[in-house]
Write a protein that holds these residues in place. Sequence first.
Motif, PDB file in Angstrom:
ATOM      1  N   ILE A 164       0.914  -1.149   0.115  1.00  0.00           N
ATOM      2  CA  ILE A 164       0.131  -0.147  -0.064  1.00  0.00           C
ATOM      3  C   ILE A 164       0.940   1.236  -0.216  1.00  0.00           C
ATOM      4  N   PHE A 165       1.995   1.355   0.502  1.00  0.00           N
ATOM      5  CA  PHE A 165       3.081   2.243   0.747  1.00  0.00           C
ATOM      6  C   PHE A 165       3.060   3.056  -0.399  1.00  0.00           C
ATOM      7  N   SER A 166       3.220   2.388  -1.407  1.00  0.00           N
ATOM      8  CA  SER A 166       3.458   3.149  -3.121  1.00  0.00           C
ATOM      9  C   SER A 166       2.189   4.026  -3.281  1.00  0.00           C
ATOM     10  N   TYR A 167       1.053   3.812  -2.766  1.00  0.00           N
ATOM     11  CA  TYR A 167      -0.032   4.531  -3.299  1.00  0.00           C
ATOM     12  C   TYR A 167      -0.368   5.681  -1.992  1.00  0.00           C
ATOM     13  N   GLY A 168       0.412   5.542  -1.100  1.00  0.00           N
ATOM     14  CA  GLY A 168       0.105   6.770  -0.192  1.00  0.00           C
ATOM     15  C   GLY A 168      -0.082   6.622   1.071  1.00  0.00           C
TER      16      GLY A 168
END
Length: 403
Positions: A164-168
């Motif tokens: 999820i980290f890459s989506y913000g």
Amino acid sequence: MIGGNAPAPYYRNRSLWGVSIAASVRSIGYGATWPFLAVYFNTYLHMSLLFVGLIFTLNSGISIVFSLFAGYMAAAFGRKFTLVLGNVAGFILYLLLSIFSGKNVAIISTLFVLTAFSGSLVFPSANSIVSDITSSMDREMGYAIYRIMANLGWAIGPLISAIIFSYGFGFIFLFVAIANAFATVIALIFVKTNTKFRSNRSGFLVKDYTLFFFSVPVFLLIMVSSQFSVTLPIYIVDDLHIVIKNLAYFYAVNGIVVVVGQYPISRMMRGHSDLYGLIFGSVFYTIGYLMVSFSHSLFYLIIDMIIITIGENFTSPNISTVASKIAPRDKVGRYMGFIGMINQLARTASPSVGTFILYSLSSSPILVWPAIDGFGISAIILFLVFKIAFVDRSRASGRPVNI
């Protein structure tokens, strides 16, 4: 006191598994966000190191008041009501965080501080439920199961957050909100309590010198263990220059070691004094954090995390177990609220103390963890003193002591 039939054995206790599964779902959400939070405030919101410590200090400080209040609520209005209210509050607050993420630093900081309301309601109510629905013989295993399930979430959550980290961060906050919603539903359906509550007109303060003395080494122990959330990730990213995303895998190890190691350790310690678990755990914590000073790669940090988590496996169930055994049966919620307050008091002090040590020793980072370990060594000494002064002396005088 508990009404009705004797509690079912821990392995087929429906309410025990209900509250434990709810904790697991909730911790999947929190496991997804906590590894990154301190770094998020420091790196992405450009807050100073000392201000990050202040934010986490305020978060824990709010919990001090609510932990006492929650202990009273659990006794006066019911453990399940307080548990559900805490999960609902978590859902609302993290949903708001997901909406305002990246828009306003002041709003994000305020909402994060207020999330303490959720945790401070859930902790004493869930621990009181475990105490209520287990026999004295099964209580340590009941707390072990609760922790295993909760930490199953801490093993899964960080791995999910790596995706999820890459989506913000807004999506990570939303994920936490959804986890709280599912935990609420599970608690409503599966957790049953049959506690008969007495009037609590005397208020929610505790006056028990045995509990007071026990709370001192607990405070010192939590001062060491809670460096896990703020000081450690900032040190790893800023001083060791580990890639931020790798924090997810580092913290997943914590959950995995709890899931794999909690039951064997609890079985091994069954029949021994609960205080031995606290002493052994304090030793592992002290050694594990000391080793961080000499670790400069993710591989060695993972070894450190394994040792630190073994310390957690020894200590976490036993803090609740000892507090519940010290308590009169009709005041378990109140005692859990008090020990929760001590827990949060340490968590209030530790971010500021840890970041101050990190800031003060920035030119000699190898000294950071020996300085922090002073709290762990003090905890070991005072747990030994408590055992000699309260437990051994009581047994010698013929008074039964079950800790």
